[in-house]
Design a protein around this motif. Structure first.
Motif, mmCIF file in Angstrom:
data_model
loop_
_atom_site.group_PDB
_atom_site.id
_atom_site.type_symbol
_atom_site.label_atom_id
_atom_site.label_comp_id
_atom_site.label_asym_id
_atom_site.label_seq_id
_atom_site.Cartn_x
_atom_site.Cartn_y
_atom_site.Cartn_z
ATOM 1 N N VAL A 114 -4.411 -6.017 -8.919
ATOM 2 C CA VAL A 114 -5.455 -6.600 -8.060
ATOM 3 C C VAL A 114 -5.998 -7.876 -8.699
ATOM 4 O O VAL A 114 -6.069 -8.933 -8.075
ATOM 5 N N ILE A 115 -6.311 -7.770 -9.983
ATOM 6 C CA ILE A 115 -6.865 -8.945 -10.657
ATOM 7 C C ILE A 115 -5.820 -10.058 -10.718
ATOM 8 O O ILE A 115 -6.077 -11.205 -10.352
ATOM 9 N N THR A 116 -4.601 -9.690 -11.109
ATOM 10 C CA THR A 116 -3.607 -10.765 -11.263
ATOM 11 C C THR A 116 -3.338 -11.440 -9.924
ATOM 12 O O THR A 116 -3.221 -12.654 -9.865
ATOM 13 N N ILE A 152 -5.367 -11.807 -7.457
ATOM 14 C CA ILE A 152 -6.500 -12.710 -7.176
ATOM 15 C C ILE A 152 -6.300 -14.013 -7.940
ATOM 16 O O ILE A 152 -6.367 -15.115 -7.385
ATOM 17 N N ILE A 175 -5.373 -7.691 4.763
ATOM 18 C CA ILE A 175 -5.938 -6.449 4.211
ATOM 19 C C ILE A 175 -6.588 -5.656 5.327
ATOM 20 O O ILE A 175 -6.287 -4.475 5.536
ATOM 21 N N ILE A 224 -3.582 -8.159 -3.052
ATOM 22 C CA ILE A 224 -4.469 -9.077 -2.330
ATOM 23 C C ILE A 224 -4.048 -10.514 -2.589
ATOM 24 O O ILE A 224 -4.847 -11.433 -2.457
ATOM 25 N N PHE A 264 -2.011 -2.559 -4.498
ATOM 26 C CA PHE A 264 -2.977 -3.289 -3.682
ATOM 27 C C PHE A 264 -2.725 -4.778 -3.893
ATOM 28 O O PHE A 264 -3.205 -5.365 -4.855
ATOM 29 N N PHE A 306 0.836 -1.210 0.000
ATOM 30 C CA PHE A 306 0.000 0.000 0.000
ATOM 31 C C PHE A 306 0.866 1.253 0.000
ATOM 32 O O PHE A 306 0.518 2.260 -0.612
ATOM 33 N N HIS A 346 -3.610 -5.184 -14.374
ATOM 34 C CA HIS A 346 -4.058 -4.689 -13.070
ATOM 35 C C HIS A 346 -3.659 -5.671 -11.963
ATOM 36 O O HIS A 346 -4.088 -6.819 -11.950
#
Ligand SMILES: Nc1ncnc2c1ncn2[C@@H]1O[C@H](COP(=O)(O)OP(=O)(O)OP(=O)(O)O)[C@@H](O)[C@H]1O
Ligand SMILES: Nc1ncnc2c1ncn2[C@@H]1O[C@H](COP(=O)(O)OP(=O)(O)OP(=O)(O)O)[C@@H](O)[C@H]1O
Ligand SMILES: [Mg+2]
Ligand SMILES: [Mg+2]
Lengths: 308, 364, 321, 524
Positions: free
Chosen positions: B143-145, B147, B291, B84, B82, B77, B141
């Motif tokens: 975040v998507i990767t 995930i 998170i 995750i 981000f 962050f 992106h």
């Protein structure tokens, strides 16, 4: 008080864990005693749950499912005064009773029924999590099918490779669909909660299915050929009954010991013809007497008649 | 955010505080709604988590996990990344630990701990590096990767445990047990040295100290080193960072490597310290709790530490609830969700009124 | 692999693709309006539970469907309040919603049914029946058309057909109507919409709510069409696969249909064959399970053409001249 | 009662003013953008509003357009008190606005942008065909021709602006507000725009023109209002005023149009650029082969309308945008391809850069002042202890010195950058970049949005740097800044240098022509 710890499939999987629950309930009903039970949500909770129950002075503590063996092996020594029992698992500790079932024998019997009931000559097997234990079911089943119909084909699928496979009705249903499309007209579900989806789909598609662990004939009257009974309920009942002076060691619940069996009741009596019953009873007798030996997958991790 | 001015201390202390309070109030309503007594539940949780050294042990054990994953998210962050993917990175970290502990002979746990930490960090970092690389070089992106990488990691470990690492004859999808030499000292063994009695039944272990050390090091790295300076600069304004000659590629990679390494290091606690073998789903969502922890801790290592202990309390307390009442363990997931929601997404809900308050005080 | 097997796989592909389709379209509409939505999973899950729960208690699947949609829309509302009204971080809000659903469904299920976080099995009118399209039986034996029509297309629950209809519908609304124009505009440059005197907030809420409805359909189909009841975490990552499909489709309805069919096919194959033997190598089941995610990463990495999201995506709208 | 006053002023039976604002005030947090503004715009006139950057012009008009809500005050349209809570209301009241920064959807067509929000029905087709017809009409009436089916991102700035005007007209606006419309236009385009505006005025439309270019005011407006520091200073008839007078009103005192400085003593060539080309990521060629030289001890001013490549020139030379071509710095090759260089290595080689956009590039808004002082110099051994550690105390001390030297107010290194005023932010950046005594200083818009006091101070510093024998490359859109600071002036148009002039031998008119791309014919 005694305590019961369910495996990941959950208390109401209509199958393995539910059978254990039934046993406990029966004990509570008959003796008026009270017990405590817990459901697991994840691997890592097992140890905490066992310790917590032991610390709280529960005795004996019955755990359902092989997955507890390794943890129990760690925990048991820390609580020498507590008696533990594990179903489907083998733990070598002075204060642990290991209860093992001869699922291959029971599966052999329902396999014969499947072989005889099948018109297409193709039958299905839907396993839960792909582990030797379940392969033991499948292998016994296949042997039974072939014994009844030597040129029958057995389509075997596992739902998955993780504990979630015990609890994935959607996938179970799809697998059943696939097996139906391969011509299967009898499907044996040895998959805990996933079996609900298997039996459902089979019923929707108008073919026969075979339940497991508990008697699941009632779930779709006239469409469940039979259920391979694994008398987990008896095991739990006896353990609870024995209470704190449960004698430990290993207990094998095979056909002879009444640990496994096949279900015949008002829901499926029309499906089981007399010669089917005779044939199965004969086989059962032969197994009890030991002149018929059903190959046990976990003896050598291989199955002569079925490849997974 | 809102362009209203609000003193820094208020933004760092008041806002998260009120957000968490809000989250807890709603959680209480949920408990009440399912017919349980929130007050009783709270008492039981506090009792279960702090009432005994046993409770403390588990609380601290969970907290240790959350410190690592929380730091991982927080560091990312700081660079406005981000991540995750903590779940997947911690999973891979576990793999690293397992390989180190199973395939090398270790004379003493201390050496094993060092090596295992390294292995965990390495694997975690590698798993985080790929999304990082794709983000800077191909603009995917993150975040998507991340995930996606969580799912891929799950499938990978699943396959390894089922088909490769499972000892023959064993049924459950888990690696063999680690040799006793690599067993980490538990908290009670450490406290015994100081003559402090502590429950022997808890998995809290020396990793806790490693986690605390990590907090200090991360703080130092962020606010005292040049790399930290570059990370924060990059996070605050990418154009300015470029202007300063801070290469986005380099920083993104450094940050994701550090973040992934921290997430991976969680494995020394849960895999090496607790289970002594590699289990399926051993991470148990700790990656995601990271998170919430980071958000609550305002991405500051000290805040992360406090938030981690709070969540450790929630987890242990929640386990007790599930054990002795009809409240399922998922209640904790609900609380976690509410904390994330209020501290992370609805923070303006609290900030705006507070800002208005300060504005009024300034005028008068 | 014989013809009948292929036909059956395609048949199950269509079933498995449907929940993905609804969810993917949901994400598509929301993100076209500039609101990222990684909460698809959570909304589906909530819808799955409430549809099953109400279908069971009322014995009427349609009431269940409504309940599911309402539940999903409620979560959408939370997402809207957080990310539109309070300009919070849309991604974090999405994450929170996923957890909220994962937790609440089980907590409530346990409280209502005491069956370890699942609903009782649905039977009869509590489930969506399988519809047989007209002449399905008549055509069954026609060589090629027969299987395709009677087996693959026919014999699904009504929601499957609704889902297929949603594709042209979404396309038409997005590209042929005033609402669609404004929706796309607000995702590209909200300031333009604002200065044109249209409420950015209103449009975005609209989009988010529509996403809620679609996720509701997805969840309801999962629990009352595909399965016969709710079990915890039954979405099993489908929300994220849908997200993947949406990116795969680069936010275009027809392409989304293609993507979900592909992913549905993968799942169908994985269901049917545990390990796939390609001769030189055997692909384990886990590989098939991971494939959609891997493919998405590949797409995102731009190896199969760039995936450019709407320009204002993820950005809360703040006025400035 | 102020009401009464206003009505009294107006001769009986006269048409009410198109717009009348009474006591409008607006504050953004601490900033009082508008203070008790009174203004009256007569029907069918072109009304100019001038004021320096940050005077509050845009804010005032944004309030009129319902984009911001005024803290107090009332609005009258055609004499009717009107509530304008949102843009919808403004549009209904017949107000159209062309913003300083266009509000167009880049990947929509012109038509789609025009009908957006003013569609005929819930289907697009009818609206589109209707709009197509109307656009033809407007094109012929006002020379507002653009290809209705072109994508906005493919259009030139001038055309995009026409689309904005078309949007307003399509909504049947009879009051049209343009916020600094010519800032982005060449004089030629600007003239075209003015023709359009006059045409609109003929049609009886009322036009408010915001600008801070006196020339334009004198050229097209009937009346002009002057704003300063958020206040309305005065409203006068254009015919009755003069540029110097307006300038005085604008800045509040006499402006000296020249900074006094000694003639330059140019030394050896420091920066030598040959054939510098830059192609942006849209594939557009921004720089089409720039050749220029900057000598030690001189200031080379780059004049030009915003968006003609000056920014790209700066960024390429600063190593922030990859370009092609050759460049040397005091003989040493200077990499402009961005391959082997970045902002850091540039500084190491003695090139400092004061970026055009200090808030985005030059500073990190919520870093402390002292952290910002290390920005770009964070590798400087003086700021570091060992390989990894930064020497924060050292940076703090340095910051205090800078703040003294450039009298940054308040002189508190611990404040975050955002808490300084624009002028002081700029001083901070200049201090950081100048105090290092770079060989070459690249400066972009050094006084944009900076108050007059700071402007003079900044100009002084640049001159001092020059006199210290350093090379300075100055880019500014403010012609008089260029004229007053530069020793040589190069004019850029469309990515090329149109010509070089000496400030004492040229004037705004000639430069204006060059900026418009007009090269003189008969020059030898
Ligand atoms: N000591 C140095 N001397 C000269 N150039 C340097 C030095 N350190 C870094 N650079 C340059 O500064 C820019 C930023 O590089 P980088 O961020 O790696 O420096 P760094 O911060 O010291 O590295 P790190 O932070 O990874 O230790 C690069 O162009 C690099 O070549
Ligand atoms: N959205 C905002 N938030 C905070 N401050 C603002 C905002 N908009 C304007 N301001 C401040 O209000 C003052 C007036 O700004 P405004 O843009 O109206 O001046 P201007 O005359 O239009 O300047 P320019 O000629 O550069 O356009 C400036 O100090 C500006 O910083
Ligand atoms: Mg670096
Ligand atoms: Mg302005």
């Amino acid at each position: 008080d005694p305590a019961l710890v369910y495996d990941l499939g959950g208390k109401f999987d209509k199958s393995f864990n539910e059978a254990a629950f039934m046993g406990a309930e029966r004990w509570a009903a008959e003796t008026g005693g009270s017990y405590r039970d817990i459901e697991m949500q994840s691997e890592a909770q097992r140890e905490q749950a066992l310790r917590r129950l032991a610390e709280a002075g529960q005795n004996p503590i019955v755990t359902t499912g092989f997955a507890f063996s390794s943890v129990l092996n760690e925990v048991a020594p820390d609580y020498p005064d507590t008696k533990f029992a594990i179903i489907d698992g083998f733990v070598e500790q002075p204060n642990v009773l290991s209860i093992l079932f001869a699922e291959h024998e029971g599966s052999y019997l329902v396999g014969m029924l499947a072989g005889m009931a099948s018109e297409s000559g193709t039958v299905g097997f839907v396993g839960g999590m792909d582990i030797p234990l379940i392969r033991r079911f499948g292998c016994g089943y296949a042997q039974g099918v072939l014994a009844a119909n030597s040129d029958a084909t057995v389509v075997a699928n596992m739902t998955g490779t993780t504990p979630t496979a015990w609890n994935d009705p959607v996938r179970g249903g799809e697998i059943t669909q696939a097996q139906i499309s391969q011509g299967a007209d009898v499907v044996y579900a040895a998959a805990g909660g996933t079996g609900v989806g298997v039996l459902q789909t089979a019923a929707d598609a108008g073919i026969l299915s075979i339940g497991v662990d508990s008697n699941q004939n009632y779930m779709h009257p006239g469409q469940v050929l039979t259920s391979m009974l694994k008398r987990v309920d008896n095991a739990v009942f006896d353990a609870f009954e024995a209470g704190a002076d449960l004698e430990t060691g290993v207990m094998v619940m095979d056909l002879a010991a009444g640990g496994v069996d096949w279900a015949l009741d008002e829901y499926n009596e029309d499906l089981i013809t007399d010669e089917m019953r005779e044939a199965v009873d004969a086989a059962a007798e032969a197994i009890r007497s030991g002149e018929l030996v059903v190959h046990n997958y976990t003896d050598d991790d291989s199955c002569p008649v079925l490849s997974f | 955010m809102s362009n209203r001015r609000i003193p820094n201390w208020a933004d760092v202390v008041l806002v998260p505080l009120f957000s968490v309070v809000l989250a807890f109030i709603i959680s209480a309503i949920v408990i009440w709604a399912i017919g349980e007594d929130p007050w009783e539940a709270t008492k039981m949780m506090v009792q279960g988590a702090f009432g005994s050294s046993y409770g403390w042990g588990y609380t601290l054990y969970y907290a240790t996990n959350f410190i690592f994953t929380g730091l991982a998210v927080a560091v990312a962050f700081q660079a406005r990344l981000f991540n995750i993917g903590g779940e997947g990175q911690a999973t891979l970290g576990g793999l690293g630990v397992a390989l180190v502990c199973l395939h090398l002979p270790w004379p003493h746990w201390s050496l094993a701990l060092v090596a295992a930490s390294f292995g965990a960090a390495l694997f975690g970092a590698a798993w985080a590096a790929i999304p990082g690389y794709l983000q800077v070089r191909r603009g995917s992106h993150i975040v998507i990767t991340t995930i996606m990488f969580n799912f891929i990691a799950a499938a990978l470990l699943n396959w390894l445990l089922v088909s490769v690492m499972r000892p023959s004859g064993s049924m459950d999808p888990a690696s063999a047990r680690f040799p006793p030499e690599v067993r980490l000292p538990r908290l009670h063994e450490i406290l015994d040295v100081f003559g402090i009695p502590f429950s022997r039944a808890t998995p809290a272990n020396i990793s806790l100290l490693v986690a605390i050390l990590a907090c200090v090091l991360v703080w130092y790295m962020l606010w005292r080193t040049r790399l930290g300076y570059q990370i924060r600069a990059f996070g605050q304004s990418e154009p300015a960072a470029q202007y300063a000659g801070i290469s986005p590629f380099r920083i993104t990679m450094y940050v994701m490597l550090i973040s992934g390494a921290l997430a991976g290091m969680m494995a020394i606690n849960n895999v090496m310290g607790e289970a002594n073998r590699l289990l399926l789903n051993a991470v148990e969502g700790a990656g995601f709790i990271g998170i919430a922890v980071a958000l609550m801790g305002r991405n500051h290592p000290f805040g992360v530490f406090l938030a981690a202990v709070l969540f450790g309390f929630l987890y242990q307390g929640g386990a007790e609830l599930a054990l002795w009442t009809n409240i399922p363990r998922e209640l904790i997931v609900v609380i976690q969700a509410l904390v994330i929601l209020f501290t992370g997404a609805l923070d303006n809900l609290v900030r705006i009124p507070i800002a208005a308050l300060f504005a009024r005080r300034r005028r008068s | 692999m014989d013809l009948i097997a292929i036909v059956q796989i395609l048949d199950s592909t269509l079933r498995l693709a449907t929940p993905l389709l609804f969810a993917a379209l949901a994400g598509l509409i929301s993100e076209r309006a500039g609101v990222f939505d990684i909460g698809l999973e959570g909304k589906m899950l909530a819808a799955a539970f409430f549809s099953a729960a109400f279908a069971f208690t009322t014995g009427n699947v349609w009431l269940g469907l409504c309940a599911g949609i309402i539940a999903s829309m409620f979560l959408s509302l939370i997402h809207g309040v957080a990310s539109i009204t309070f300009r919070g971080n849309q991604l974090i809000s999405g994450v929170a919603i996923n957890f909220l659903a994962a937790g609440l469904t089980v907590v409530i299920a346990q409280n209502w049914f005491r069956q370890g976080g699942r609903t009782p099995t649905l039977t009869g009118d509590a489930r969506f029946p399988r519809l047989n399209l007209p002449f399905a039986d008549a055509l069954r034996d026609v060589p090629v058309l027969g299987p395709v029509y009677s087996v693959i297309l026919s014999g699904h629950s009504i929601l499957v057909y609704v889902g297929l209809l949603c594709v042209p519908l979404t396309w038409y609304v997005l590209f042929r109507t005033r609402f669609g124009l404004r929706l796309r505009a607000v995702g590209e440059n909200p300031a333009a919409v604002d200065t044109a005197g249209i409420s950015v907030i209103g449009l975005r809420y609209g989009a988010v709510m529509i996403a809620g409805v679609l996720c509701g359909l997805a969840g309801a189909y999962l629990a009352t069409g595909l399965a016969a009841g709710f079990v915890k975490d039954m979405t099993a990552g489908r929300g994220f696969i849908a997200l993947a499909a949406m990116i795969f489709a680069k936010w275009r309805p027809w392409h989304a249909l293609g993507a979900v069919l592909l992913f549905g096919l993968l799942e169908a194959i994985a269901n049917r064959y545990q390990n796939i033997d390609l001769g030189f190598i055997v692909l384990p089941a886990q590989f098939m399970q991971a494939l959609p995610y891997v493919l998405t990463v590949v797409i995102l990495a731009g190896f199969v053409g760039r995936a450019i999201p709407p320009r204002a995506g993820g950005e809360p709208y703040v006025k400035e001249r | 009662m102020s009401d009464a006053a206003h009505t009294l002023e107006r001769p009986a039976g006269a048409v009410p003013p198109a717009i009348e604002l009474r006591g409008i005030s607006k504050a953004f947090g601490p900033v009082q953008a508008n203070k008790d503004i009174h203004i009256r715009v007569e029907k069918g006139t072109i009304h100019g509003i001038i004021g320096e950057n940050g005077a509050g012009k845009s804010t005032l008009m944004s309030i009129l357009y319902g984009f911001y809500k005024a803290d107090s005050g009332e609005i009258l349209i055609n004499g009717q008190p009107t509530e304008i809570p949102d843009s919808q209301a403004a549009i209904r009241a017949g107000i159209g606005m062309v913003f300083q920064h266009f509000k167009l959807v880049q990947n929509f067509t012109v038509l789609e942008n025009v009908i957006l929000g003013a569609e005929a029905g819930w289907l697009l087709k009818p609206s589109v065909s209707r709009a197509r017809g109307l656009l033809k009409q407007l094109a012929t009436d006002f020379g507002l021709n653009v290809d209705p089916d072109a994508l906005i991102e493919k259009l030139s700035v001038g055309h995009q602006q026409r689309v904005e005007i078309l949007k307003a007209l399509y909504r049947e606006a009879d009051i049209l507000i343009l916020d600094e419309p010519t800032g982005v236009l060449t004089p030629a385009e600007a003239d075209h725009l003015f023709r359009i505006l006059r045409g609109l005025k003929e049609q009886g439309k009322t036009i408010v023109l915001i600008t801070h270019k006196l020339r334009e005011i004198m050229e097209v407006t009937d009346n002009v209002s002057v704003m300063r520091r958020g206040e309305m200073v005065d409203t006068v008839r254009t015919s009755e005023t003069s540029p110097p007078h307006l300038a005085e009103l604008m800045v509040g005192r006499k402006v000296l149009l020249r900074v006094e400085k000694h003639p330059a003593k140019p030394g050896p060539v420091v920066l030598d650029v040959k054939g510098l080309r830059v192609v942006d990521d849209m594939g557009v060629e921004r720089l089409r082969g720039i050749d220029l030289q900057v000598r030690a001890g001189e200031i080379l001013g780059i004049a030009g309308v915003a968006g003609n490549g000056q920014s790209e020139l700066l960024e390429a030379l600063a190593g922030l945008t990859p370009g092609e071509g050759a460049a040397t710095l005091s003989g040493q090759p200077l990499d402009v391809t961005g391959k082997s260089s970045d902002g850091y290595t540039r500084r190491m080689s003695g090139v400092s850069h004061v970026p055009e956009d200090r808030q985005r590039r030059g500073l990190i808004m919520n870093f402390h002042a002292w952290e910002n002082v290390a920005l770009g110099y964070h590798h400087d051994p003086a700021y570091n202890r060992g390989a990894f550690w930064m020497d924060n105390p050292a940076i703090l001390r340095m910051t205090e010195d800078y703040m003294k030297a450039f009298d940054v107010r308040p002189p508190n290194p611990a404040l975050t950058a955002e808490s300084f005023s624009g002028g002081n932010q700029q001083k901070l950046v200049l201090a950081r970049e100048i105090e290092r005594g770079p060989e070459l200083l690249l400066v972009g818009q050094p006084t944009r949005g900076v108050d007059i006091g700071a402007i003079e101070f900044i100009h002084q510093r640049l001159i001092e740097l020059r006199d210290a024998g350093k090379a300075v490359l100055l880019v500014s859109v403010e012609l008089d800044e260029i004229l007053s600071l530069s020793d040589r002036i190069a004019v850029m148009f469309d990515g090329r240098i149109m010509g070089e002039r000496l400030p004492e031998q040229t004037d705004e008119a000639e430069l204006g022509l060059l900026m418009a791309g007009v090269t003189e014919k008969g020059a030898a």
